[in-house]
Design an enzyme around this catalytic site. Structure first.
Site, mmCIF file in Angstrom:
data_model
loop_
_atom_site.group_PDB
_atom_site.id
_atom_site.type_symbol
_atom_site.label_atom_id
_atom_site.label_comp_id
_atom_site.label_asym_id
_atom_site.label_seq_id
_atom_site.Cartn_x
_atom_site.Cartn_y
_atom_site.Cartn_z
ATOM 1 N N ARG A 298 103.888 18.215 33.131
ATOM 2 C CA ARG A 298 105.113 18.997 33.077
ATOM 3 C C ARG A 298 104.843 20.240 33.911
ATOM 4 O O ARG A 298 104.614 20.125 35.108
ATOM 5 C CB ARG A 298 105.552 19.292 31.631
ATOM 6 C CG ARG A 298 107.040 19.667 31.560
ATOM 7 C CD ARG A 298 107.549 19.881 30.152
ATOM 8 N NE ARG A 298 107.024 21.095 29.531
ATOM 9 C CZ ARG A 298 107.294 21.489 28.300
ATOM 10 N NH1 ARG A 298 108.077 20.749 27.532
ATOM 11 N NH2 ARG A 298 106.793 22.595 27.806
ATOM 12 N N LYS B 94 112.355 27.861 19.076
ATOM 13 C CA LYS B 94 113.421 27.112 19.770
ATOM 14 C C LYS B 94 113.905 25.909 18.957
ATOM 15 O O LYS B 94 115.050 25.503 19.094
ATOM 16 C CB LYS B 94 112.937 26.668 21.146
ATOM 17 C CG LYS B 94 111.853 25.612 21.084
ATOM 18 C CD LYS B 94 111.316 25.217 22.441
ATOM 19 C CE LYS B 94 110.351 24.059 22.254
ATOM 20 N NZ LYS B 94 109.348 23.946 23.305
HETATM 21 C C1 PLP Z 1 108.136 23.845 22.599
HETATM 22 C C2 PLP Z 1 106.903 24.373 23.138
HETATM 23 C C3 PLP Z 1 105.832 24.679 22.279
HETATM 24 C C4 PLP Z 1 105.869 24.390 20.791
HETATM 25 O O1 PLP Z 1 105.722 23.012 20.551
HETATM 26 P P1 PLP Z 1 105.650 22.407 19.065
HETATM 27 O O2 PLP Z 1 105.436 20.962 19.281
HETATM 28 O O3 PLP Z 1 106.975 22.691 18.434
HETATM 29 O O4 PLP Z 1 104.545 23.073 18.363
HETATM 30 C C5 PLP Z 1 104.706 25.242 22.836
HETATM 31 N N1 PLP Z 1 104.623 25.481 24.160
HETATM 32 C C6 PLP Z 1 105.622 25.205 25.015
HETATM 33 C C7 PLP Z 1 105.454 25.507 26.469
HETATM 34 C C8 PLP Z 1 106.784 24.641 24.545
HETATM 35 O O5 PLP Z 1 107.790 24.357 25.393
#
Ligand code: PLP
Length: 362
Positions: free
Chosen positions: A133, A38
């Protein structure tokens, strides 16, 4: 053809190297890597690089990015890491292999869609271990839902449990909070009478704990974006660099449209900037500054840029401009020059998403 600026160079070799390295490091701790795409708007060529470098799954919060990969023939299992919207369950059942979940009604809607479509979908139940969250705050409720899925929802497979840390509540992953995840995972296993496939212990922010050798043994998956992609937060903000990883992954090139000597403190009554904030303007006298044609619409917060040219310092910006101090630049900066920047996660996300920024894959 002359290049158009701003442009974003995406160095896929560095991203491949980071993925290979982190997959290997995690493997040595019996942890599989879910590659999270993402942060770069799911650019398919870059996602393909991560898939090839040994990730277990490819994940995003945005279903569109994952379906685009399937259409391109990247067949690694996909994981939706934002709780599915009820308006997307039909598409999730059709295109996505695994999703993170915390609501019974959503999982039942997925089960119904899978029944209609003759497919099966896997879920990971999220436990909130303090970051506040997504996820169950009460482990007992998670165990109840797990038992309900196992017994009553034939089109859903309970793949495992997971947690998310260091996002909203800025909570640091620890032996305590990830140990709690493992204890509830084992409570689920006892209840349903089988082992779970996946115990997903967070994101890039869980790597320091793993590297210290303190990751609870049952955690067998991490969802990694930042550490593969810009690899800046861990070394610069967490003081935990990962040897063998590169930071020359995403490079912004922006063009200078004005160079002038100006005071560093604005003239007149200080009111509000373009975004309703009241920034501080330390008075450093008159300095040579350059105005770059790239702004907050393209990159969010300009203070999260890291200048790569010597003697260049970001001092602020507005929607369409970034202002840099070039007084100390050893080479003269002129209109038409192109300055380069590395970046933290925020600008990478915005720049990859902006239609005004050319992406150049290297
Ligand atoms: C964005 C996200 C990740 C990845 O996080 P990073 O900090 O980019 O490694 C993992 N789990 C969830 C639920 C996320 O929203």
């Amino acid at each position: 053809m002359k290049p158009m600026y701003p442009l974003l160079e995406v160095h896929t070799h560095s991203i491949a190297q980071n993925t290979l390295h982190l997959v290997e490091l995690c493997r040595s701790c019996s942890i599989g890597v879910t590659g999270v795409i993402k942060g770069f708007n799911g650019i398919p060529e870059v996602a393909a690089v991560m898939a090839k470098a040994g990730c277990q799954h490819i994940a995003s919060s945005r279903i569109e990015q994952l379906t685009a990969l399937k259409e391109r023939g990247i067949l690694l299992p996909t994981m939706l890491i934002r709780i599915p919207r009820l308006c997307e369950v039909e598409a999730v059942a059709r295109h996505i292999d695994i999703s993170l979940n915390s609501e019974q009604s959503t999982i039942e809607a997925l089960n119904e869609q899978c029944r209609i479509q003759g497919t099966r979908h896997q879920v990971i139940l999220m436990l909130d271990t303090g970051d506040l969250r997504e996820g169950f705050f009460e482990g007992t409720q998670l165990v109840e839902l797990a038992a309900h899925i196992e017994k009553n929802l034939p089109y859903i497979r309970l793949a495992g449990v997971g947690t998310n840390l260091g996002c909203y509540g800025s909570i640091k992953p620890s032996t305590d909070n990830l140990g709690e995840l493992c204890r509830w995972a084992e409570a689920v296993e006892t209840r349903i009478g089988r082992r779970l496939d996946i115990i997903s212990g967070g994101s890039s922010t869980s790597l320091p704990l793993m590297l210290e050798g303190k990751m609870p043994a049952r955690v067998n998956n991490l969802r990694l974006g930042e550490a593969i992609l810009n690899n800046r937060d861990l070394p610069d903000l967490w003081g935990a660099p990962i040897p063998g990883t590169r930071q020359d992954t995403f490079i912004l090139k922006a063009q200078v449209v004005e160079v002038k000597h100006k005071p560093t403190h604005p003239i007149g009554e200080l009111f509000l900037d373009a975004f309703g904030n009241k920034p501080e303007y330390p008075d450093r006298g008159t300095r040579l500054r350059a105005l770059l044609a790239v702004g907050r619409q393209d990159l969010g917060d300009s203070s999260k840029l890291i200048p790569l040219d010597e003697g260049v310092q970001v001092i602020g910006g507005s929607s369409d401009h970034c202002i840099v101090d070039v007084e100390d630049s050893p080479r003269p900066v002129a209109v038409g020059d192109v300055l380069s920047f590395s970046m933290f996660y925020g600008p990478m996300l915005f720049l990859c998403t902006s239609p005004y920024v050319e992406k150049v894959l290297k």
